[in-house]
Design a protein around this motif. Structure first.
Motif, short mmCIF file in Angstrom:
data_model
loop_
_atom_site.label_atom_id
_atom_site.label_comp_id
_atom_site.label_asym_id
_atom_site.label_seq_id
_atom_site.Cartn_x
_atom_site.Cartn_y
_atom_site.Cartn_z
N ASP A 26 -7.41 3.67 -7.63
CA ASP A 26 -6.13 4.20 -7.16
C ASP A 26 -6.30 5.26 -6.08
O ASP A 26 -5.54 5.29 -5.11
N SER A 27 -7.29 6.11 -6.23
CA SER A 27 -7.44 7.20 -5.27
C SER A 27 -7.87 6.65 -3.90
O SER A 27 -7.37 7.08 -2.86
N ALA A 28 -8.78 5.68 -3.93
CA ALA A 28 -9.20 5.05 -2.67
C ALA A 28 -8.03 4.33 -2.02
O ALA A 28 -7.89 4.30 -0.80
N PHE A 29 -7.18 3.72 -2.85
CA PHE A 29 -6.06 2.97 -2.28
C PHE A 29 -5.01 3.93 -1.71
O PHE A 29 -4.41 3.64 -0.66
N ALA A 30 -4.81 5.05 -2.37
CA ALA A 30 -3.90 6.06 -1.82
C ALA A 30 -4.41 6.54 -0.47
O ALA A 30 -3.64 6.73 0.49
N ASP A 31 -5.71 6.69 -0.39
CA ASP A 31 -6.32 7.11 0.88
C ASP A 31 -6.14 6.03 1.96
O ASP A 31 -5.87 6.33 3.12
N LEU A 32 -6.27 4.78 1.55
CA LEU A 32 -6.05 3.68 2.50
C LEU A 32 -4.63 3.71 3.06
O LEU A 32 -4.42 3.54 4.27
N LEU A 33 -3.65 3.90 2.17
CA LEU A 33 -2.26 3.96 2.64
C LEU A 33 -2.09 5.10 3.65
O LEU A 33 -1.46 4.93 4.70
N ASP A 34 -2.67 6.25 3.33
CA ASP A 34 -2.58 7.38 4.25
C ASP A 34 -3.19 7.04 5.61
O ASP A 34 -2.62 7.33 6.66
N ARG A 55 6.76 1.38 6.36
CA ARG A 55 7.32 1.26 5.01
C ARG A 55 6.25 0.93 3.97
O ARG A 55 6.16 1.58 2.93
N VAL A 56 5.45 -0.10 4.25
CA VAL A 56 4.44 -0.52 3.27
C VAL A 56 3.45 0.61 3.01
O VAL A 56 3.08 0.89 1.86
N ALA A 57 3.03 1.29 4.07
CA ALA A 57 2.03 2.35 3.91
C ALA A 57 2.62 3.60 3.31
O ALA A 57 1.89 4.55 3.01
N SER A 58 3.94 3.63 3.13
CA SER A 58 4.58 4.75 2.44
C SER A 58 4.88 4.41 0.99
O SER A 58 5.57 5.16 0.30
N GLY A 59 4.39 3.27 0.52
CA GLY A 59 4.67 2.83 -0.84
C GLY A 59 3.93 3.67 -1.87
O GLY A 59 3.04 4.46 -1.53
N THR A 60 4.29 3.47 -3.13
CA THR A 60 3.61 4.17 -4.22
C THR A 60 2.21 3.59 -4.37
O THR A 60 2.05 2.40 -4.66
N PRO A 61 1.17 4.42 -4.18
CA PRO A 61 -0.19 3.86 -4.16
C PRO A 61 -0.54 3.07 -5.42
O PRO A 61 -1.13 1.99 -5.33
N GLU A 62 -0.15 3.59 -6.61
CA GLU A 62 -0.53 2.90 -7.84
C GLU A 62 0.09 1.50 -7.90
O GLU A 62 -0.54 0.55 -8.34
#
Lengths: 342, 342
Positions: free
Chosen positions: A291-299, B250-257
């Motif tokens: 999850d943490s890596a994916f949150a970083d990816l989104l950022d 939009r997609v990159a602002s989604g909930t990471p989890e």
């Protein structure tokens, strides 16, 4: 493209962009001796509307009658069959009296015709190309020591769309300011004129066009590999998927030569595709990592949007509310019934 | 989710989907003894609106007052802090009188709580999950020999959007028809209910969600690698690029989890990402090969759209005409001036 008693010649004038520019030139002329000559290959000026443009020019303000060599000096406007890389007498005559030559042709044709039009055009002529990629043409201008003024335009919208609010890139190859007469046909139709160098143009369009098209086409090929039913997809599609399917339908219906030139002629396009491939790998890696890596990816995926992020999110919210995104239910997916093909 | 004097308990009721469903349950109740209990982790029910949902539930028809163990049987609705995988007395008491348990929680929590809710729920209770991925939860139901009826829902729209015209996937894990009472909250709000098996759901969402998100996020990372200025991109963007940028925002602002679960929990998601990677390689290969190969690529990319191609093209044309796609010019790209940062 300019005011006054001018002759504007549009080579490739049966293509989509050529058709649009020929129509504009005819509409914008002051009628006092102005001429608009449409030149295209013989198979395309003989009423053939099955080419890439699909849009005929007849009835759009330009006389559709053909001009043979004998009559070329007796009518103001018309169509001339010919190959600008090997002009016969009629086309030679047209070029000799052309003030503005619009080259709405593929890169190979534009580059090949430069020595010929260099020799045939009168002094003071302006040559306007509509190429999707500018830097190789710019290099060709240098190589032939092109003596006429050359300016490139690249409208950032399909000719089927209104120019109002859209952008057109303009490249003055000699670095001098773009002539007002060349900007005016665009600005009077609401388009924004954005001046860039040839290299800037190609660096930017490698992202705005090559990367975007590659992304959408790769998505389309992925659908093919996954062997899913479009009816089932549409029955369950959330707005992002619907929008991406809609983009695919459009990009993959483009003119192959134009879309390939965007991918192959631009010196920065391969880098853009490599960046996309790297991006795909990063998504997979982050998904496997946690999850943490994916949150970083989104950022990191959002980071390039910087201070325009909220504006773009508002755009997306508006698009997702567009009534066009609410397809009618089909028989394939009646309410509350199982999808038939999954 | 059902009519009559029922208790609906929403675990994860402070999340975006949980909030929406709790509000609907409160709005749809007939007021005759109905109760809606919102359960969430202690940090999320104490007025904390900084979690992924962002949307508080207070004032939306549900009493926001906390319920402690002593008062649980004296008020109809309220919020209960608690962890459904390790319930304390107040939550045990709520579960024991719950008719419909909505699990708006991540997959790990939904799977972990099954033996507990199995033991605590009264006979005849219905358990509704909102998971983005269904097949692993379906397997967990089998493994624990879950005795209550279990139905999954997955709304194919963000809770911030209207359900009108959108789809909701419904999975009846026992293969029996979906109860009318469960369809009704969706259909009365205009959503289309699409019944699928757990495996069908995951096969389809691997394309509609995992592939779509992976495509858009890979595009975002590619932008990062190419080191382009978003102002320059927006100044020259054609509609396909503008739309893709909007999707990215939009997609990159989604909930990471949630977005990671879509990529990692779905057994078909890795295949979807591999198909995308293959698609990217094919685009590059066709671009290098020539016009005929590229024309073939466009055909093959469009092929999955089949008989829906024209409908999707019409959708795209409508989207490209949406006023939201006409950004105001910024100071960074004044008309006719060079882009400052390329």
């Amino acid at each position: 493209m300019t005011r006054g008693a001018h002759t504007v010649t549009v080579v490739g004038g049966r293509g989509a962009v050529g058709t649009m520019l020929a129509e504009w030139a005819a509409a914008d002329g002051d009628g006092d001796g102005d001429a608009v000559i449409v030149v295209d290959l013989p198979g395309r000026v003989a009423g053939d509307s099955t080419g890439p443009s699909g849009a005929g020019i007849d009835g759009a303000g330009i006389d559709g009658a053909g001009i043979d060599g004998a009559g070329i000096d007796t009518v103001a406007s018309g169509t001339v069959p010919g190959d600008v890389t090997a002009p016969e007498a009629a086309l030679v005559s047209v070029l000799a009296r052309t003030d503005v030559l619009i080259l709405a042709v593929p890169e190979s044709v534009a580059v090949a015709c430069l020595p010929i039009v260099e020799a045939l055009l009168p002094a003071g002529a302006l040559v306007v190309d509509t190429l999707s990629v500018k830097s190789r043409y710019a290099a060709a201008l240098d190589e032939v020591g092109f003596g006429h003024r050359a300016v490139g335009v690249n409208p950032m919208f399909a000719p089927s769309l209104s120019p109002d609010g859209r952008a057109v890139a303009v490249v003055a190859y000699d670095g001098r300011p773009v002539p007002a007469d060349l900007r005016e046909p665009w600005t009077r139709r609401g388009a924004r004129v954005v001046s860039v160098s040839a290299d800037e143009h190609d660096r930017l369009t490698a992202t705005t066009q090559a990367l975007t098209h590659a992304t959408v086409l790769a998505f389309g090929r992925a659908l093919g590999h996954l062997d899913v039913s479009v009816d089932d997809l549409l029955s369950l599609a959330a707005p992002p998927h619907l929008v991406t399917l809609a983009l695919l339908s459009r990009v993959a219906s483009g003119t192959p030569e134009v879309y390939r030139e965007i991918q192959s002629a631009n010196p920065y396009a391969e880098q853009a595709r490599a960046a996309l491939a790297a991006g795909v790998r990063e998504v997979g890696k982050a998904a496997r990592a946690g999850d943490s890596a994916f949150a970083d990816l989104l950022d990191r995926a959002r980071d390039p949007l910087r201070h325009r992020t909220e504006e773009l999110r508002a755009t997306c919210t508006a698009l997702f509310a567009d009534p066009a995104l609410f397809p009618e239910p089909t028989d394939a997916t009646p309410e509350g019934q199982p999808c038939p093909r999954t």
